[in-house]
Motif scaffolding. Structure first.
Motif, mmCIF file in Angstrom:
data_model
loop_
_atom_site.group_PDB
_atom_site.id
_atom_site.type_symbol
_atom_site.label_atom_id
_atom_site.label_comp_id
_atom_site.label_asym_id
_atom_site.label_seq_id
_atom_site.Cartn_x
_atom_site.Cartn_y
_atom_site.Cartn_z
ATOM 1 N N GLY A 226 0.813 -1.210 0.000
ATOM 2 C CA GLY A 226 0.000 0.000 0.000
ATOM 3 C C GLY A 226 0.843 1.254 0.000
ATOM 4 N N GLN A 227 0.166 2.376 -0.004
ATOM 5 C CA GLN A 227 0.800 3.701 -0.077
ATOM 6 C C GLN A 227 0.888 4.312 1.312
ATOM 7 N N ALA A 228 2.111 4.606 1.763
ATOM 8 C CA ALA A 228 2.309 5.230 3.070
ATOM 9 C C ALA A 228 1.730 6.642 3.062
ATOM 10 N N THR A 229 1.176 7.043 4.189
ATOM 11 C CA THR A 229 0.548 8.361 4.283
ATOM 12 C C THR A 229 0.580 8.834 5.726
ATOM 13 N N VAL A 230 0.127 10.047 5.944
ATOM 14 C CA VAL A 230 0.002 10.622 7.281
ATOM 15 C C VAL A 230 -1.445 11.043 7.476
ATOM 16 N N GLU A 231 -2.061 10.553 8.541
ATOM 17 C CA GLU A 231 -3.460 10.884 8.807
ATOM 18 C C GLU A 231 -3.586 12.394 9.011
ATOM 19 N N PRO A 232 -4.537 13.061 8.311
ATOM 20 C CA PRO A 232 -4.543 14.533 8.270
ATOM 21 C C PRO A 232 -4.947 15.219 9.560
ATOM 22 N N VAL A 233 -5.632 14.547 10.481
ATOM 23 C CA VAL A 233 -6.132 15.214 11.684
ATOM 24 C C VAL A 233 -5.142 15.093 12.845
ATOM 25 N N PHE A 234 -4.725 13.853 13.138
ATOM 26 C CA PHE A 234 -3.868 13.625 14.294
ATOM 27 C C PHE A 234 -2.397 13.455 13.911
ATOM 28 N N GLY A 235 -2.111 13.439 12.616
ATOM 29 C CA GLY A 235 -0.730 13.314 12.178
ATOM 30 C C GLY A 235 -0.140 11.937 12.387
ATOM 31 N N LEU A 236 -0.972 10.900 12.470
ATOM 32 C CA LEU A 236 -0.488 9.540 12.683
ATOM 33 C C LEU A 236 -0.016 8.939 11.370
ATOM 34 N N THR A 237 1.053 8.156 11.437
ATOM 35 C CA THR A 237 1.543 7.470 10.244
ATOM 36 C C THR A 237 0.650 6.274 9.943
ATOM 37 N N GLY A 238 0.397 6.059 8.693
ATOM 38 C CA GLY A 238 -0.464 4.954 8.283
ATOM 39 C C GLY A 238 -0.171 4.532 6.868
ATOM 40 N N LYS A 239 -1.054 3.700 6.357
ATOM 41 C CA LYS A 239 -0.859 3.188 5.000
ATOM 42 C C LYS A 239 -2.219 2.860 4.405
ATOM 43 N N TRP A 240 -2.393 3.281 3.154
ATOM 44 C CA TRP A 240 -3.609 2.912 2.422
ATOM 45 C C TRP A 240 -3.408 1.513 1.848
ATOM 46 N N VAL A 241 -4.134 0.530 2.390
ATOM 47 C CA VAL A 241 -3.982 -0.859 1.966
ATOM 48 C C VAL A 241 -5.236 -1.287 1.208
ATOM 49 N N PRO A 242 -5.140 -2.281 0.318
ATOM 50 C CA PRO A 242 -6.330 -2.767 -0.391
ATOM 51 C C PRO A 242 -7.401 -3.240 0.586
ATOM 52 N N SER A 243 -8.653 -3.041 0.219
ATOM 53 C CA SER A 243 -9.766 -3.387 1.112
ATOM 54 C C SER A 243 -9.761 -4.857 1.480
ATOM 55 N N GLU A 244 -9.313 -5.727 0.548
ATOM 56 C CA GLU A 244 -9.310 -7.150 0.846
ATOM 57 C C GLU A 244 -8.254 -7.525 1.886
ATOM 58 N N MET A 245 -7.342 -6.583 2.195
ATOM 59 C CA MET A 245 -6.307 -6.831 3.210
ATOM 60 C C MET A 245 -6.738 -6.301 4.580
ATOM 61 N N ARG A 246 -8.001 -5.974 4.727
ATOM 62 C CA ARG A 246 -8.477 -5.364 5.975
ATOM 63 C C ARG A 246 -8.215 -6.267 7.178
ATOM 64 N N HIS A 247 -8.587 -7.559 7.057
ATOM 65 C CA HIS A 247 -8.398 -8.471 8.178
ATOM 66 C C HIS A 247 -6.919 -8.665 8.480
ATOM 67 N N SER A 248 -6.094 -8.711 7.442
ATOM 68 C CA SER A 248 -4.655 -8.856 7.667
ATOM 69 C C SER A 248 -4.112 -7.656 8.431
ATOM 70 N N ALA A 249 -4.581 -6.461 8.081
ATOM 71 C CA ALA A 249 -4.134 -5.264 8.791
ATOM 72 C C ALA A 249 -4.610 -5.282 10.244
ATOM 73 N N GLU A 250 -5.845 -5.718 10.471
ATOM 74 C CA GLU A 250 -6.361 -5.768 11.839
ATOM 75 C C GLU A 250 -5.599 -6.773 12.682
ATOM 76 N N MET A 251 -5.152 -7.864 12.061
ATOM 77 C CA MET A 251 -4.405 -8.877 12.808
ATOM 78 C C MET A 251 -3.026 -8.379 13.229
ATOM 79 N N THR A 252 -2.499 -7.350 12.575
ATOM 80 C CA THR A 252 -1.226 -6.760 12.990
ATOM 81 C C THR A 252 -1.405 -5.776 14.144
#
Length: 683
Positions: free
Chosen positions: A432-458
């Protein structure tokens, strides 16, 4: 009456099942119970096909246990009749004689095939799916709860909706956990069926030879057919329940039942149907193959594919005609239309062309979430947020949205289609594409929707695109509430106060203050994110002050004093208010250096000393934040407006309260820092 019967049905049924294990039943009653067992399994299977999500059939694990116990009770009752009387009713006799043609070998083969299908294929797969589903659901629970809390804090959902969603998440985890255990019932049922049929066969032959004097062939023929019939009448409903188990655990949440979803998705590709039809016609040419079935099926698929193509062509033509009609429609140039076109909207959301799917018209799309946010802001701040205009803009880059206030961009962010935002520290393994959340400035990543459970497991918090945009909009509205409060809004709010407390309005407007002056006071409160819900109390305090002076700064301060306890309560942490104080000698110097100006009172000190004060405050704040705490800055009431004006731009938005506002709340206070003219020392 019907309600009482439904409550007693299951308990009475369980008692009846227990009686089946102990009390002999006549063959006629056994026939009725066997038929009821088969129909119960069939109704259960059909129900699993028509539910839209597993929780719609949440009683299934308990029902599966009762059905398994019922089936085992019938096995015991039929075994008692087979071994005792050599006859177990017409249903078992029909299955043993008609269904398998009276052949022991055919019956045994059919029974073994059913057992293999149920035990090896269906039950094993359903057990594995239930186990994985339960583990994934439990692992994803913390992320889902955090997402619900984030939506609640952003004003996207109400407290009632949050409780409902939390209950649904908990129920989903309980359901999959129960299904993990219930799948073991199906597995045990299959094993019990094999053991029971072996016992019936061996025991029946022994009883026939020893007690009834039958020959080996006669005993084997009689009891084998009865045993096979008994096995079939129990294995068929057992197989149906096993398929129901597999169906419910593999069912994902959908807007339609499985039949509608399957027909819609299998026929979505015209090319797939066309190729399959041509393949069927080619297979008809293979020597020895039956020509007619292949030709009929192949032609049917080709005709169906052509029908889909014709339907797509009509839909496209209709869309093209609508677009052409819109393009060629005469555009009105009346003054009213031109004024509407040139009007600057208070709030706007501009979407890149590839983000227009966010405005889908569904119940939880962007527009619905904006409406919920306006209600949330109205409750929290007492401000009526103007309607938010949403439109697309070809000037924006792909996947970008822009939020404007009065035509000026106040914020911009990304919301890529087909992706969700994962916030966490262990995202390196996810694409996915690394990004910074615009409100709280948290680091994150835009991941494919089908990877949602994989992201939650991390351990990451996963947020959908609309929630990201709404959270950003909520932050901008809260930070610019003073700009959004128009004079017309003040008039509407004042009319509302007049209905419940007319004397507060009559004493103040227009005799003492004009509507514009009241607007300025309310904007001053909102600029410091102070709710103006309690307008009657604010108006009453303004009436007393306005008789002496209509100085805006003094009016704001008197309104703050009226709301004093509420101001401190919003900064409490575990019932404790942590404060940073100003050194008394420095505070006295500030009081002596106060001067009036057009923008309000200012503190006139040497630039070097001002820099030292701000540096000392920053150091105190850094120490507080390092300890994971939050604090407010307190000072003398006369200094508060000037101090707030001095530190607001450099202190990261720390709240500035007066001693009077802090002590009026009657809360426990802890000093965590002291601002000095040269340094800051943490307490």
């Amino acid at each position: 009456m019907n309600s009482n019967l439904s409550k007693l049905a299951v308990p009475v049924g369980v008692v009846g099942i227990i009686l089946l294990l102990v009390v002999p039943v006549p063959a006629v009653l056994l026939d009725v119970l066997i038929i009821a067992n088969i129909l119960l399994a069939l109704v259960t299977l059909l129900t699993t096909m028509f539910v839209k999500k597993p929780l719609d059939f949440s009683v299934f694990p308990s029902l599966l246990l009762v059905a398994t116990l019922f089936r085992l009770g019938l096995n015991v009752a039929s075994t008692r009749l087979v071994l005792g009387d050599g006859y177990a009713g017409q249903v078992i006799a029909a299955f043993g004689d008609v269904a398998v043609g009276g052949s022991i070998i055919i019956g045994a083969v059919i029974f073994l095939i059913l057992v293999v299908i149920q035990f090896v294929v269906v039950t094993k797969g359903a057990e594995r799916v239930a186990e994985v589903g339960a583990r994934f659901t439990l692992d994803a629970m913390p992320g889902k709860q955090m997402a619900i809390d984030a939506d609640l804090n952003a004003g996207l959902i109400t407290d009632v909706q949050a409780r409902e969603r939390r209950a649904e998440v908990s129920a989903e985890a309980d359901f999959y956990g129960a299904m993990d255990g219930a799948s073991k019932f199906v597995k045990g049922d299959a094993i019990a069926g094999i053991v029971i049929i072996i016992i019936n066969l061996v025991g029946g032959i022994a009883i026939g030879m020893i007690q009834r004097g039958l020959s080996v062939s006669e005993a084997m023929t009689t009891y084998s057919l009865l045993t096979i019939g008994d096995g079939l009448v129990t294995q068929i409903p057992a197989l149906l329940m096993a398929v129901s188990t597999g169906m419910i655990v593999t069912r994902s949440n959908a807007e339609s039942d499985i039949g509608e979803a399957a027909s819609g998705q299998l026929t979505q590709s015209r090319n797939a149907l066309m190729i399959a039809g041509c393949a069927a016609l080619l297979m008809a040419l293979i020597p020895g193959m039956p020509i007619i079935p292949f030709v009929v099926i192949g032609l049917g698929l080709i005709l169906f594919a052509r029908r889909i193509k014709a339907g797509e062509s009509r839909d496209q033509a209709s869309r093209d005609a609508g677009a052409a009609a819109e393009a060629t429609a005469p555009r009105s140039d009346t003054p009213e239309d031109l004024i509407e076109t040139m009007r600057v909207h208070a709030l706007e959301i501009l979407l890149a062309p590839d983000l227009v799917d966010l405005v889908s018209g569904a119940q939880d799309d962007l527009l619905a979430r904006v409406r919920a946010l306006r209600r949330k802001v109205a409750i929290d701040l007492g401000v009526v947020v103007p309607p938010v205009r949403t439109r697309d803009s070809v000037d924006l880059p792909s996947s970008t949205y822009s939020i404007r206030i009065a035509g000026v961009e106040a914020g911009r962010g990304l919301a890529p289609a087909g992706k969700v935002l994962a916030l966490g520290d262990a995202l390196d393994s996810l694409p996915g594409q690394a990004t910074v959340e615009p409100v709280f400035g948290l680091t994150g990543k835009w991941v494919p929707s089908e990877m949602r459970h994989s992201a939650e497991m991390t351990g990451a918090t996963v947020i959908d695109r609309v929630s990201v945009l709404i959270t950003h909009l909520s932050s901008i509205i809260t930070g610019n509430a003073a700009r959004l409060l128009t004079r017309e809004d003040v008039r509407v709010l004042t009319d509302g106060v007049r209905l419940v407390n007319p004397s507060a309005v009559e004493d103040l407007i227009p005799g003492l203050l004009s509507l514009a002056e009241v607007q300025r006071v309310l904007q001053g409160l909102l600029a410091e994110q102070i709710p103006i819900n309690d307008l009657p109390r604010i108006y009453e305090s303004l009436s007393l002050r306005a008789k002496v002076s209509n100085d805006p700064e003094g009016l704001v301060e008197i309104a703050r004093q009226a709301l004093g306890p509420a101001l401190s309560m919003q900064y409490l942490d575990d019932g404790l208010l942590r404060v940073i104080m100003i050194e008394p000698s420095l505070e006295q110097s500030m009081l002596e250096g106060m001067r009036p100006s057009d923008q309000g009172t200012q503190i006139m000190l040497e630039p070097s000393r001002v820099d030292a004060i701000l540096g000392s405050l920053k150091e105190a704040l850094a120490n507080v934040e390092a300890a994971g705490l939050s604090a407010v800055l307190v000072c003398a009431p006369a200094l508060r407006p000037a101090v707030r004006r001095l530190v607001s731009a450099q202190s990261g938005g720390i709240a500035v309260l007066s001693y009077q506002e802090v002590t009026s709340a009657n809360v426990a206070i802890e000093t965590v820092g002291v601002v000095r003219g040269t340094e800051s020392i943490s307490a």
